[in-house]
Design an enzyme around this catalytic site. Structure first.
Site, PDB file in Angstrom:
ATOM      1  N   TYR A   1       0.702  -1.176   0.008  1.00 17.92           N
ATOM      2  CA  TYR A   1      -0.169   0.092   0.170  1.00 17.92           C
ATOM      3  C   TYR A   1       0.961   1.292  -0.151  1.00 17.92           C
ATOM      4  CZ  TYR A   1       0.788  -0.185   5.014  1.00 17.92           C
ATOM      5  OH  TYR A   1       1.733  -0.249   6.253  1.00 17.92           O
TER       6      TYR A   1
ATOM      7  N   SER B   1       4.566   6.361  13.247  1.00 13.74           N
ATOM      8  CA  SER B   1       4.361   4.998  13.138  1.00 13.74           C
ATOM      9  C   SER B   1       2.855   4.752  12.787  1.00 13.74           C
ATOM     10  CB  SER B   1       4.328   4.294  14.406  1.00 13.74           C
ATOM     11  OG  SER B   1       3.340   4.587  15.301  1.00 13.74           O
ATOM     12  N   LYS B   2       2.457   3.634  12.433  1.00 11.70           N
ATOM     13  CA  LYS B   2       1.238   3.182  12.108  1.00 11.70           C
ATOM     14  C   LYS B   2       0.028   3.823  12.998  1.00 11.70           C
ATOM     15  CE  LYS B   2       1.284  -0.595   9.305  1.00 11.70           C
ATOM     16  NZ  LYS B   2       1.780  -1.957   9.002  1.00 11.70           N
ATOM     17  N   ARG B   3       0.330   3.804  14.344  1.00 12.76           N
ATOM     18  CA  ARG B   3      -0.598   4.371  15.227  1.00 12.76           C
ATOM     19  C   ARG B   3      -0.885   5.570  15.051  1.00 12.76           C
ATOM     20  NH1 ARG B   3       1.107   4.785  20.196  1.00 12.76           N
ATOM     21  NH2 ARG B   3       2.980   3.402  19.545  1.00 12.76           N
TER      22      ARG B   3
END
Ligand code: GLU
Length: 462
Positions: free
Chosen positions: A13, A239-241
């Site tokens: 992605y 980060s993803k968070r």
């Protein structure tokens, strides 16, 4: 002609940091009437590059960023790379190295023990002897052994690398013949005619190696712009968070492409203190030399603020159409204009807007207890009954102003303040004290539903 490129490794992605450098590259190409190319760096054959490329193209198409020409897939270019590896071997700028993995490990151990930098020692650089049997060689490029390599970076200024600190004769082709990362990036950028490389500064340490390849092959070195990373509010790498997630997740969350691109362009680039940029303005005003030298901070409130701005200013027709993606079919709603006008100022995202509309169109099945306590007083029942009878007896109720006039009439007649009717009516109509203007709500849900909601509330003994 300015030619830029976006060169993602297909991780499945497109993430927000990648999209930002893609946007910068896109803007710079468009500003100069140049070309913005897309290259998929899928030399890691274990991954499904076609799917990843499609995910990226889908995200680009949602955002309205179009790349020029065909997509270049590194996985399809082994023959091209082989030509250039051979050229370097033929001209003595690269050589076969027969060192086995065991020898290399032993050398590394020795160097580490002696507190030296672990590096290849160049033992096959000028080798003329008979190669050892049974060893499939790698190909190493002859890198400068002393002096400096200066990356003239458009963001960071001149970045000086000492050859002895960072370069050894690095491998350009593995024993199985497959070319290595820095080699293919340099060859591709050169063959694609890329003039301006805009990428994350996590790639800065690769650049001197790529410059060695450029020079060995006689290619013109492009301009480099290494963009500082995006950090979270704590100053750590995103980060993803924090939001470093799939760009398409932003669509699911209800952000518009305009808001997301506007948000991204300001992450690391500025033009005075201007915050709102249309695509045309971004193209006109963007210049990579104005990219900030320090990391930028990801700020969700800012994204929400921009998102609310774009929703508020969107033509209703377009808004109604986009809300369809969030399960709300409004295109043929007879009160569409009133409804969108009443709610477009209240939503941060399209998803939230769809939820607000859906909620408003549903007859409340429960009432917020603390709001009931606050809104309903002894006289509330009589006030609501007075208002309901006015609604019942009016035949011409269409616009918010029609309902407003009836609220005014009740206020006059009963000699009360506006809050006396507004608060209980709001709880009756919406189940709670927040929401859009009541006159708009009633115009949207219509006379029968308005009466039904008032009667329900009175029956529930609010
Ligand atoms: N493929 C690299 C990445 O995804 C980018 C390489 C480059 O821009 O030179 O991080």
């Amino acid at each position: 002609m300015v030619v830029t490129r976006f060169a993602p490794s297909p991780t499945g992605y497109l993430h927000i940091g990648g999209l930002r450098t893609a946007l910068f590259s896109y803007l710079w190409a468009k500003k100069n009437s140049g070309k913005f190319l897309l290259r998929i760096e899928d030399t890691d054959k274990a991954r499904n590059s076609q799917e990843a490329a499609e995910a990226i193209v889908n995200a680009f198409s949602w955002l309205g960023l179009t790349h020029d020409g065909e997509i270049t897939y590194q996985s399809q270019r082994d023959e091209v790379y082989a030509v250039y590896i051979k050229q370097l071997l033929d001209t003595g700028k690269a050589y076969y190295c027969y060192m086995s993995k065991e020898e290399l490990d032993a050398l590394r151990e020795e160097q580490t023990a002696a507190k030296q930098r672990a590096m290849y020692d160049g033992r096959y650089r000028d080798f003329n002897g008979t190669p050892p049997e049974g060893v499939a060689p790698v190909v190493r490029i002859k890198a400068p052994q002393s002096g400096t390599i200066v990356v003239q970076d458009g963001v960071k200024g001149d970045v000086v690398f000492k050859a002895e600190d960072i370069l050894d004769d690095f491998i350009i082709a593995r024993a199985d013949g497959s070319p290595t990362y820095n080699f293919v990036v340099a060859v591709d950028d050169a063959l694609m005619g890329v003039t301006d490389v805009i990428r994350g500064d996590d790639h800065l340490s690769n650049t001197p190696k790529q410059m060695v390849v450029y020079e060995a092959l006689g290619f013109t070195i492009p301009k480099f712009y290494h963009v500082p990373m995006i950090h979270n509010a704590e100053g750590k790498k995103l980060s993803k968070r924090d939001g470093a997630t799939d760009v398409m997740a932003y669509k699911e969350m209800g952000y518009t492409p305009e808001a997301l691109l506007n948000f991204l362009v300001r992450l690391g680039w500025s033009y005075g203190d201007q915050e709102i940029f249309s695509m045309a303005e971004m193209i006109e005003l963007f210049n990579p030399k104005d990219i900030n030298k320090s990391a930028s901070i990801y700020n969700t409130q800012k994204l929400d603020w921009l998102s609310a701005h774009y929703i508020k200013n969107m033509p209703n027709e377009e808004l109604a159409h986009l809300l369809g993606d969030y399960g709300l079919v409004l295109t043929s709603h007879d009160k569409k204009e009133i409804l969108l006008d009443a709610l477009k100022e209240r939503a941060k995202t399209l998803k939230e807007m769809a939820e607000l509309v859906t909620e408003m169109l549903q007859t409340p099945s429960a009432y917020e207890e603390k709001d009931v306590k606050k809104a309903f007083k002894e006289d509330s029942k009589a006030i609501l009954e007075n208002f309901a009878s006015k609604v019942r007896n009016s035949s011409e109720l269409h616009l918010p102003s029609d309902y407003h006039a009836l609220m005014d009439a009740t206020v006059q007649e009963m000699q009360i303040g506006f809050g006396k009717i507004g608060q209980p009516l709001r709880v009756a109509l919406l189940g709670k004290l927040s929401g859009p203007g009541l006159d708009s709500v009633m115009a949207i849900i219509g006379k029968e539903e308005t009466l039904k909601r008032i009667e329900n509330a009175l029956r529930a003994n609010c």
